[in-house]
Design a protein around this motif. Structure first.
Motif, short mmCIF file in Angstrom:
data_model
loop_
_atom_site.label_atom_id
_atom_site.label_comp_id
_atom_site.label_asym_id
_atom_site.label_seq_id
_atom_site.Cartn_x
_atom_site.Cartn_y
_atom_site.Cartn_z
N GLY A 274 0.82 -1.19 0.00
CA GLY A 274 0.00 0.00 0.00
C GLY A 274 0.85 1.24 0.00
O GLY A 274 1.92 1.27 -0.60
N THR A 275 0.38 2.28 0.69
CA THR A 275 1.15 3.53 0.79
C THR A 275 1.15 3.98 2.23
O THR A 275 0.31 3.60 3.04
CB THR A 275 0.53 4.63 -0.09
OG1 THR A 275 -0.82 4.86 0.35
CG2 THR A 275 0.55 4.25 -1.56
N VAL A 276 2.15 4.83 2.55
CA VAL A 276 2.27 5.40 3.87
C VAL A 276 2.57 6.89 3.72
O VAL A 276 3.34 7.30 2.84
CB VAL A 276 3.37 4.69 4.69
CG1 VAL A 276 4.72 4.77 4.02
CG2 VAL A 276 3.45 5.23 6.12
N ALA A 277 1.96 7.71 4.56
CA ALA A 277 2.09 9.17 4.44
C ALA A 277 3.27 9.66 5.26
O ALA A 277 3.11 10.18 6.37
CB ALA A 277 0.81 9.85 4.90
N LEU A 278 4.48 9.52 4.70
CA LEU A 278 5.70 9.90 5.40
C LEU A 278 6.38 11.11 4.80
O LEU A 278 7.14 11.79 5.48
CB LEU A 278 6.70 8.73 5.39
CG LEU A 278 6.55 7.70 6.51
CD1 LEU A 278 7.57 6.59 6.32
CD2 LEU A 278 6.69 8.32 7.87
N ASP A 279 6.16 11.41 3.53
CA ASP A 279 6.89 12.48 2.87
C ASP A 279 6.29 13.84 3.22
O ASP A 279 5.28 13.92 3.90
CB ASP A 279 6.94 12.28 1.36
CG ASP A 279 5.56 12.09 0.75
OD1 ASP A 279 4.59 11.93 1.53
OD2 ASP A 279 5.45 12.09 -0.47
#
Length: 279
Positions: A274-279
């Motif tokens: 999936g994706t992760v909101a780190l940027d």
């Protein structure tokens, strides 16, 4: 950012050792990486970066909840699996080359079993017998009677492993680690299974100094054990390790010595994408 979680040293999701993998992480600084590793609260969280050394397919940084490691085993196999699943293509067919703080680590892909691979054990940074004072302290720290310890050896390839060879599998399973006595020292326990057992040896790994009381299945320790036990003639050039029993896991690591090189292999299961909101 793309995110994966891979279960390593098992062919069944939930029975191995999971690693969290953040892809294309070149825009993250060290503090953000460490913060995310603390948040996942897994043994290790890794970050895939562009390589800086010739011959590498990617660069890997490895964090525990307590800090960064120069090398770790199950994150090596899990990160390679995640990189390949995300479309990575190795420059040399059949072999992924990982760059990390200990140098270049080749990873051989098993073309007959999807998801199975083996990494080349890096050179030991420290080897030889553990001194008597440290041996006595670590024996007390894991709650094992002194007469049950057959040998004590440094098998450090980055995390700092010291290994205690115990008399029986039950000695390994009965061990109880004292966090205060172990301190920052990484300790591995190993003992042989009887003939016909589920594996050739049973292993447990304790590393509370980096925020990991007991690691479910440990590739770096397995690499050091493979180098020690095969070179000393205590085990044949090919043997299997069972780990994670006390924690309800069913990890299986395959060790193979090819000349001077020891390979550490196992299965991987891609559990989360999936994706992760780190940027």
């Amino acid at each position: 950012m793309r995110f994966s979680q891979v279960d390593v040293f098992t062919d069944t999701l939930t029975l191995g050792n999971p690693v969290a993998v953040v892809h294309d992480a070149g825009g993250l600084d060290e503090s953000r990486m460490h913060a995310f590793a603390r948040w996942t609260n897994l043994s290790e969280t890794t970050f895939l970066l562009p390589p800086t050394q010739a011959g590498a397919d990617y660069r890997l940084r490895v964090f525990t909840p307590g800090g960064e490691l120069p090398f770790a085993g199950h994150p090596t196999l899990g990160s390679a699996r995640a990189w390949l699943a995300a479309g990575g293509v190795p420059a040399s067919p059949g072999t992924v080359v990982q760059e990390c703080a200990v140098g270049l680590v080749p990873i051989r892909l098993d073309e007959t079993v999807p998801g199975r691979a083996a990494f080349a054990a890096p050179p030991l940074r420290r080897s030889g017998p553990v001194d008597d004072a440290t041996r006595e302290r670590l024996t007390r720290a894991v709650g094992v009677p002194a007469d049950r310890v057959q040998a004590a050896q440094w098998v450090d390839n980055g995390p700092g492993w010291a290994a205690l060879l115990l008399a029986t599998v039950q000695d390994v399973l009965d061990a109880r680690a004292d966090r205060d006595l172990i301190g920052a020292q990484a300790v591995g326990l190993v003992a042989p299974h009887p003939a016909g057992g589920p594996a050739d040896v049973e292993v447990r790994a304790f590393h509370p100094g980096v925020g990991v009381q007991e690691d479910p299945v440990t590739g770096s320790l397995a690499a050091g054990l493979g180098q020690w036990l095969t070179s000393a003639g205590l085990l044949p050039d090919r043997f299997t390790i069972r780990q994670g029993t006390v924690l309800g896991r069913r990890g299986l690591i395959r060790i193979a010595r090819d000349g001077e090189q020891v390979w550490v292999g196992g299965d991987t299961v891609l559990g989360v994408q999936g994706t992760v909101a780190l940027d």
